[in-house]
Design an enzyme around this catalytic site. Structure first.
Site, PDB file in Angstrom:
ATOM      1  CG  ASN A  43       1.531 -10.893 -63.438  1.00  0.00           C
ATOM      2  OD1 ASN A  43       2.025 -12.002 -63.613  1.00  0.00           O
ATOM      3  ND2 ASN A  43       0.239 -10.715 -63.262  1.00  0.00           N
ATOM      4  CB  VAL A  44       7.537  -7.851 -65.069  1.00  0.00           C
ATOM      5  CG1 VAL A  44       8.288  -8.758 -64.092  1.00  0.00           C
ATOM      6  CG2 VAL A  44       7.351  -8.537 -66.410  1.00  0.00           C
ATOM      7  CG  HIS A  60       9.142 -12.045 -59.851  1.00  0.00           C
ATOM      8  ND1 HIS A  60       8.185 -13.006 -60.082  1.00  0.00           N
ATOM      9  CD2 HIS A  60       9.874 -12.504 -58.813  1.00  0.00           C
ATOM     10  CE1 HIS A  60       8.341 -14.001 -59.228  1.00  0.00           C
ATOM     11  NE2 HIS A  60       9.351 -13.702 -58.438  1.00  0.00           N
ATOM     12  CB  CYS A  90      27.018   5.503 -61.980  1.00  0.00           C
ATOM     13  SG  CYS A  90      26.754   3.954 -62.883  1.00  0.00           S
ATOM     14  N   GLY A 126      -4.587 -16.580 -59.124  1.00  0.00           N
ATOM     15  CA  GLY A 126      -4.066 -16.937 -60.432  1.00  0.00           C
ATOM     16  C   GLY A 126      -2.597 -17.287 -60.493  1.00  0.00           C
ATOM     17  CB  THR A 127       0.019 -18.042 -58.587  1.00  0.00           C
ATOM     18  OG1 THR A 127       1.401 -18.382 -58.697  1.00  0.00           O
ATOM     19  CG2 THR A 127      -0.523 -18.487 -57.253  1.00  0.00           C
ATOM     20  CG  ASN A 152      -5.095 -20.662 -59.418  1.00  0.00           C
ATOM     21  OD1 ASN A 152      -4.903 -19.846 -60.309  1.00  0.00           O
ATOM     22  ND2 ASN A 152      -4.156 -21.486 -59.003  1.00  0.00           N
ATOM     23  CD  GLU A 154      -4.906 -25.647 -64.275  1.00  0.00           C
ATOM     24  OE1 GLU A 154      -3.685 -25.658 -64.458  1.00  0.00           O
ATOM     25  OE2 GLU A 154      -5.728 -26.096 -65.095  1.00  0.00           O
TER      26      GLU A 154
END
Length: 189
Positions: A43-44, A60, A90, A126-127, A152, A154
């Site tokens: 997750n971000v 990620h 920069c 949870g993935t 999870n 499922e």
């Protein structure tokens, strides 16, 4: 640019959400566990941090960070990120969301692989188990001898690779598992 606007909207939406019970349980584990621990998230968002987790890696990227495509400098960033925003390091006008896009290598893979090789326990929470390289983490951890557990909603694409799978809501499964883990740790000499 559509990508910038998409992530601007996701960044703005962060103000409307809070960490859930599972985030808080993982933060409690982080604070209480005396040994090595690494929470690797795909997750971000910053919900793990807001819950209190510190031993955390965002493979990620992070919504509240910008990346310079020219020099690689990362900088905290809230609010909109228009195209051609200059890099504070920069000056190049190449700042973009600090998100791993499809086809790019996730961040800190060497650190993740080292943690998997040293792990006694690997837990996936949870993935879908369908997106690589994260989908292969269970196999790598098992190869090095870790016990593997899936929590999870499922069955995932990789459920058959785990030593144990527990199905249900993360808000129930994660705190129950952490309570059991911490209780067993306290009763073990």
């Amino acid at each position: 640019m559509l990508v910038h606007r998409f992530y601007d909207a996701r960044r703005a939406a962060l103000a409307t959400v809070e960490p859930n019970i599972a985030h808080h349980a993982l933060a409690r584990l982080d604070a209480a566990w005396p040994g090595d621990l690494l929470v690797v998230t795909q997750n971000v968002d910053d919900l793990h941090e807001r819950a209190g987790s510190r031993r955390l890696l965002h493979m990620h990227g992070e919504l509240r960070s910008a990346l310079c495509a020219a020099c690689g400098h990362r900088t905290p960033h809230d609010g909109d990120l228009p195209p051609a925003t200059p890099c504070p390091a920069c000056g190049a006008r190449t700042l973009r969301p600090d998100i791993v896009f499809f086809g790019e290598m996730p961040y800190q893979m060497a650190r993740i692989e080292a943690a998997l090789a040293a792990a006694d326990l690997f837990v996936s929470i949870g993935t879908s188990g369908a997106v690589y390289p994260a989908a292969g983490f269970v196999q790598l951890a098992a190869h090095y001898g870790a016990t593997t557990l899936e929590l999870n909603l499922e069955h995932s694409a990789g459920s058959g690779l785990f030593d144990e799978t527990r199905l249900g809501l993360a808000s129930t499964l994660v705190p129950e598992w952490i309570n059991t883990l911490l209780s067993s740790r306290q009763t073990t000499p």
